[in-house]
Scaffold this motif. Structure first.
Motif, PDB file in Angstrom:
ATOM      1  N   ASP A 246       0.828  -1.208   0.000  1.00 38.92           N
ATOM      2  CA  ASP A 246       0.000   0.000   0.000  1.00 38.92           C
ATOM      3  C   ASP A 246       0.860   1.255   0.000  1.00 38.92           C
ATOM      4  O   ASP A 246       0.527   2.250  -0.657  1.00 38.92           O
ATOM      5  CB  ASP A 246      -0.926  -0.010   1.207  1.00 38.92           C
ATOM      6  CG  ASP A 246      -1.965  -1.118   1.143  1.00 38.92           C
ATOM      7  OD1 ASP A 246      -2.198  -1.620   0.020  1.00 38.92           O
ATOM      8  OD2 ASP A 246      -2.531  -1.472   2.188  1.00 38.92           O
ATOM      9  N   LYS A 249       2.254   1.841  -3.512  1.00 39.88           N
ATOM     10  CA  LYS A 249       1.197   2.337  -4.387  1.00 39.88           C
ATOM     11  C   LYS A 249       0.915   3.806  -4.122  1.00 39.88           C
ATOM     12  O   LYS A 249       0.661   4.593  -5.053  1.00 39.88           O
ATOM     13  CB  LYS A 249      -0.062   1.498  -4.173  1.00 39.88           C
ATOM     14  CG  LYS A 249      -1.200   1.840  -5.108  1.00 39.88           C
ATOM     15  CD  LYS A 249      -2.377   0.920  -4.868  1.00 39.88           C
ATOM     16  CE  LYS A 249      -3.532   1.265  -5.813  1.00 39.88           C
ATOM     17  NZ  LYS A 249      -4.698   0.391  -5.580  1.00 39.88           N
ATOM     18  N   ALA A 250       0.983   4.227  -2.854  1.00 35.83           N
ATOM     19  CA  ALA A 250       0.748   5.629  -2.518  1.00 35.83           C
ATOM     20  C   ALA A 250       1.871   6.524  -3.027  1.00 35.83           C
ATOM     21  O   ALA A 250       1.646   7.670  -3.426  1.00 35.83           O
ATOM     22  CB  ALA A 250       0.583   5.775  -1.010  1.00 35.83           C
ATOM     23  N   LEU A 253       1.542   7.611  -6.760  1.00 37.49           N
ATOM     24  CA  LEU A 253       0.467   8.530  -7.144  1.00 37.49           C
ATOM     25  C   LEU A 253       0.993   9.953  -7.271  1.00 37.49           C
ATOM     26  O   LEU A 253       1.901  10.358  -6.516  1.00 37.49           O
ATOM     27  CB  LEU A 253      -0.647   8.487  -6.093  1.00 37.49           C
ATOM     28  CG  LEU A 253      -1.417   7.165  -5.968  1.00 37.49           C
ATOM     29  CD1 LEU A 253      -2.401   7.248  -4.813  1.00 37.49           C
ATOM     30  CD2 LEU A 253      -2.134   6.843  -7.269  1.00 37.49           C
ATOM     31  N   PRO A 254       0.514  10.785  -8.239  1.00 36.14           N
ATOM     32  CA  PRO A 254       0.972  12.176  -8.384  1.00 36.14           C
ATOM     33  C   PRO A 254       0.449  13.048  -7.246  1.00 36.14           C
ATOM     34  O   PRO A 254      -0.556  12.736  -6.610  1.00 36.14           O
ATOM     35  CB  PRO A 254       0.380  12.601  -9.727  1.00 36.14           C
ATOM     36  CG  PRO A 254      -0.823  11.751  -9.892  1.00 36.14           C
ATOM     37  CD  PRO A 254      -0.464  10.416  -9.268  1.00 36.14           C
ATOM     38  N   PRO A 257      -3.600  16.218  -9.463  1.00 35.14           N
ATOM     39  CA  PRO A 257      -4.184  15.461 -10.579  1.00 35.14           C
ATOM     40  C   PRO A 257      -3.783  16.051 -11.927  1.00 35.14           C
ATOM     41  O   PRO A 257      -3.715  17.251 -12.104  1.00 35.14           O
ATOM     42  CB  PRO A 257      -5.696  15.583 -10.333  1.00 35.14           C
ATOM     43  CG  PRO A 257      -5.845  16.807  -9.507  1.00 35.14           C
ATOM     44  CD  PRO A 257      -4.627  16.880  -8.655  1.00 35.14           C
TER      45      PRO A 257
END
Length: 328
Positions: A246, A249-250, A253-254, A257
């Protein structure tokens, strides 16, 4: 105990028969401690609870058959039958409850300190044999017509249950006519069940020793077996591995957005020209798409304004003859 001590045939040397008896000579009562309130008309007896009750003091359940040391005294008469009252202390709290006899209904009534657990029913609903009450017995003795009707009702009821009774008797005769064989079959079932229980106990013991546990295991359920089979089909991961996954995966992330770019945002358009061969053809509406190349695509940035990008257009011609004719 009092009766045994009073009739042990032992008389002290100074006993005087004129005293009227051994208890009177010793100044004791035959009931000993049970008669400590006899001057108040109360004796101590061993009372057994006639039905289930709820104590009003501790709100606990007291079952039928529990015994208490109760104070018994006479409180009245029902015709020639005395009515007795029993006072006893709850063994779970300091509450006292009083129970009185009811000779009219052949029952006991709770006066104070408790309430009866209502689990009574009508014996006729369970098809039990109910004795005749006093009024019915009196009418059977005095009224001949009522006695005849009562007998007819009894015979009709016996005729209805007679087939059932015959089937039960035949079943009993067929099953227990040879009691030795029936006993052998029953013992064989018990042995098979005992072997199954021992095998299960041995299997549970091996599992507990393997897991170093000292707990009681319950029987397996079909739903648990199905769930375990489904979990075995997919690999399971530990909590640490799941947390690490997890976090990775975090991190990917950008922060903000990103807006999706369209062809209008980056200034790309499709350019189509007519070739010489197409012009000579009968269908003049045929267009050939021309590839467009970006001069600098690496400088494209996301913005709300449209980006101006220079494009290089290349035309493709079919033959050199056509090109020379065009030059002329």
């Amino acid at each position: 105990m009092g009766e045994r001590k009073g009739t042990n045939k032992y008389y002290p040397p100074d006993y005087n028969p004129n005293a009227g008896g051994l208890n009177k000579f010793l100044g004791t009562h035959a009931l000993r401690e049970r008669a400590r309130k006899v001057h108040l008309g109360i004796i101590i007896i061993r009372f057994e609870m006639p039905y289930n009750i709820w104590c009003d003091g501790c709100k606990n359940h007291i079952g039928m058959g529990v015994r208490y040391n109760a104070e018994k005294k006479k409180v009245g008469m029902y015709y020639s039958t005395p009515v007795y009252e029993f006072r006893m202390k709850c063994h779970l709290c300091d509450n006292h409850f009083v129970i009185v006899t009811d000779p009219a209904n052949l029952d006991y009534v709770i006066k104070t300190g408790a309430r009866r657990q209502e689990n009574r029913w009508d014996p006729k609903d369970n098809e039990q044999v109910v004795p005749e009450d006093r009024d019915t017995s009196k009418r059977l003795f005095d009224d001949a017509m009522f006695k005849l009707e009562h007998g007819e009702n009894d015979r009709s009821a016996a005729g209805k249950v007679n087939p059932t009774m015959q089937r039960l008797l035949q079943r009993n005769d067929s099953a227990w006519k040879d009691d030795f064989s029936a006993n052998c079959a029953l013992r064989a079932q018990f042995r098979a069940k005992k072997k199954e229980l021992k095998a299960k106990e041995h299997k549970d013991k091996i599992l507990l020793n393997k897991s170093c546990l000292d707990i009681g295991l319950v029987a397996e359920h079909e739903d648990d077996i199905n769930m375990a089979s489904l979990l075995s089909l997919r690999p399971s991961i530990s909590a640490a591995e799941k947390q690490k996954k997890d976090r990775q995966k975090a991190l990917m992330l950008p922060i903000q957005p990103v807006k999706a770019l369209t062809r209008e945002d980056i200034g790309i358009s499709t350019i189509s020209v007519k070739s010489s061969s197409d012009c000579n053809s009968s269908n003049n509406d045929v267009l050939r798409p021309i590839k467009t190349f970006h001069s600098d695509c690496s400088n494209i940035k996301t913005s709300s304004k449209k980006l101006k990008i220079s494009t290089l257009v290349c035309a493709d011609y079919n033959s050199s003859s056509s090109s020379s004719s065009n030059e002329d």
